[in-house]
Motif scaffolding. Sequence first.
Motif, short mmCIF file in Angstrom:
data_model
loop_
_atom_site.label_atom_id
_atom_site.label_comp_id
_atom_site.label_asym_id
_atom_site.label_seq_id
_atom_site.Cartn_x
_atom_site.Cartn_y
_atom_site.Cartn_z
N UNK A 86 -36.67 -38.27 30.32
CA UNK A 86 -35.78 -38.04 31.78
C UNK A 86 -34.37 -38.32 31.62
N UNK A 87 -34.08 -39.15 30.66
CA UNK A 87 -32.67 -39.18 30.12
C UNK A 87 -32.01 -38.46 28.98
N UNK A 88 -30.66 -38.64 28.75
CA UNK A 88 -30.18 -37.79 27.53
C UNK A 88 -29.41 -38.65 26.84
N UNK A 89 -29.26 -38.58 25.45
CA UNK A 89 -28.38 -39.26 24.47
C UNK A 89 -27.38 -38.52 24.10
N UNK A 90 -25.91 -38.62 24.70
CA UNK A 90 -24.74 -38.02 24.27
C UNK A 90 -24.29 -38.79 23.12
N UNK A 91 -24.22 -37.85 22.15
CA UNK A 91 -23.83 -38.54 20.74
C UNK A 91 -23.01 -37.46 19.68
N UNK A 92 -22.08 -38.07 19.14
CA UNK A 92 -21.23 -37.31 18.52
C UNK A 92 -21.54 -37.69 16.92
N UNK A 93 -22.75 -37.62 16.46
CA UNK A 93 -23.35 -37.64 15.07
C UNK A 93 -24.86 -37.87 15.36
N UNK A 94 -25.48 -37.99 14.01
CA UNK A 94 -26.76 -37.84 13.84
C UNK A 94 -27.48 -39.15 13.70
N UNK A 95 -28.46 -39.44 14.57
CA UNK A 95 -29.14 -40.89 14.48
C UNK A 95 -30.13 -41.00 13.51
N UNK A 96 -30.51 -39.85 12.85
CA UNK A 96 -31.51 -39.82 11.73
C UNK A 96 -32.85 -40.48 11.95
N UNK A 97 -33.44 -40.11 13.04
CA UNK A 97 -34.46 -40.58 13.72
C UNK A 97 -35.31 -39.61 14.53
N UNK A 98 -36.60 -38.95 14.08
CA UNK A 98 -37.03 -38.00 14.70
C UNK A 98 -38.22 -38.14 15.61
N UNK A 99 -38.85 -39.39 15.48
CA UNK A 99 -39.83 -39.76 16.29
C UNK A 99 -41.21 -39.19 15.85
N UNK A 100 -42.22 -39.13 16.65
CA UNK A 100 -43.42 -38.75 16.09
C UNK A 100 -44.47 -37.96 17.48
N UNK A 101 -45.47 -37.33 16.97
CA UNK A 101 -46.22 -36.69 18.01
C UNK A 101 -47.74 -36.88 17.52
N UNK A 102 -48.68 -37.03 18.60
CA UNK A 102 -49.96 -36.95 18.46
C UNK A 102 -50.59 -36.16 19.51
N UNK A 103 -51.85 -35.71 19.16
CA UNK A 103 -52.76 -35.10 20.18
C UNK A 103 -54.12 -35.80 20.42
N UNK A 104 -54.51 -36.39 21.55
CA UNK A 104 -55.79 -37.32 21.69
C UNK A 104 -57.05 -36.28 21.66
N UNK A 105 -58.08 -36.70 21.66
CA UNK A 105 -59.41 -35.98 21.70
C UNK A 105 -59.31 -34.94 23.17
N UNK A 106 -58.88 -35.58 24.19
CA UNK A 106 -59.05 -34.96 25.33
C UNK A 106 -57.72 -33.94 25.59
N UNK A 107 -57.17 -33.59 24.29
CA UNK A 107 -55.91 -33.00 24.35
C UNK A 107 -54.74 -33.31 25.15
N UNK A 108 -54.72 -34.48 25.33
CA UNK A 108 -53.35 -34.90 26.01
C UNK A 108 -52.17 -35.29 24.77
#
Length: 351
Positions: A236-258
């Motif tokens: 919901x928010x945004x990160x205004x940043x004049x630079x790179x945080x070097x942080x990509x996060x992660x994603x996964x898909x559960x058995x119910x496809x969530x």
Amino acid sequence: MRIPVIITSLILFLLIASYTERPSEKDTTVIASGQMPSITSDKLDNLHLVWGNGDSILYVSSKNQGESFSKPSLVALLPKLAASSSRGPQIANTEGGITVMACNKVGDIFSYVKDASGRWSEGTRVNDVDTTAKEGLTALSGDGNRLYAVWLDLRDKHNKIFGSNSADGGKTWSKNIMIYTSPDKTVCECCKPSVVIKGNNVYVMFRNWLNGNRDLYLIQSTDGGKTFGHAEKLGEGSWALNGCPMDGGGIAVQLDNKIQTVWRRESKIYLYEPGRPEVEIGEGRGCTLAAINSRTVYAWTENGQVVCLLPNAGKKIMGKGRYPVIHAVSNNKVICVWENEKQILAQVVEL
């Protein structure tokens, strides 16, 4: 007045997350020297782990759910191997076996396939234009006998999200496609993308640079990665940043496809499921996650220590280090692997 179920669930989650269990060094295994581990498992629930050390891509396996590991063996020597700061070898499993993908600092990506005898193939090029992956930020996912690879690509001088499909477990790769180009010329230059392939669905998460904001976006393919839809902003928010945080996060898909995602905005760590509110779960950086059936485990680095957030059990401090990866070893256990002072460490955690 009745409190909505979704709000009650969020309150309960945050209360559980506030409990912290201290680390136990006796439960931690020192695997070897190196950096940037990546882990997967096969259909027999054997674990397979890869990492980098200098120009060497190294590998171990475990046949007992991470209680012990084989001696390290060499996958390949890749001159100028990229293996630091979120850049490192990636590993995935297919019906045909284990595939490792790695990038060098020149900007070329190679895949290596382990055969039934345990030997590794010579490297096969993944990027079909020379030296376009100079950032060295890649991701790999497997399902069935197919793999999908994504990376930051510098064709036409600006970083874009590119991808390629392999239908034979990494022996050959399809013509590279451009998955996403930012209208502001470049995506975030130093954040690792993430990918999950599940059947014909391919989910790619990346940090964008749009209107001055460094926010996470999700883009999906329903035809095996041949074409992709529109990129949707996460959270919901945004990160205004004049630079790179070097942080990509992660994603996964559960058995119910969530779809489950975790990522950092400023100093906060958020989990986010499309269609539901974002939830702040901690402070730190270098976050990741793993889906175990309908449950999700999260990990990140906080004040120089790796922590895991476990369903119904709160936060557990694993020990000093950074760049954690987590993977299910059974329906009630996960393994967390991380690096500390150029050593690869691992600990199995009960849910």
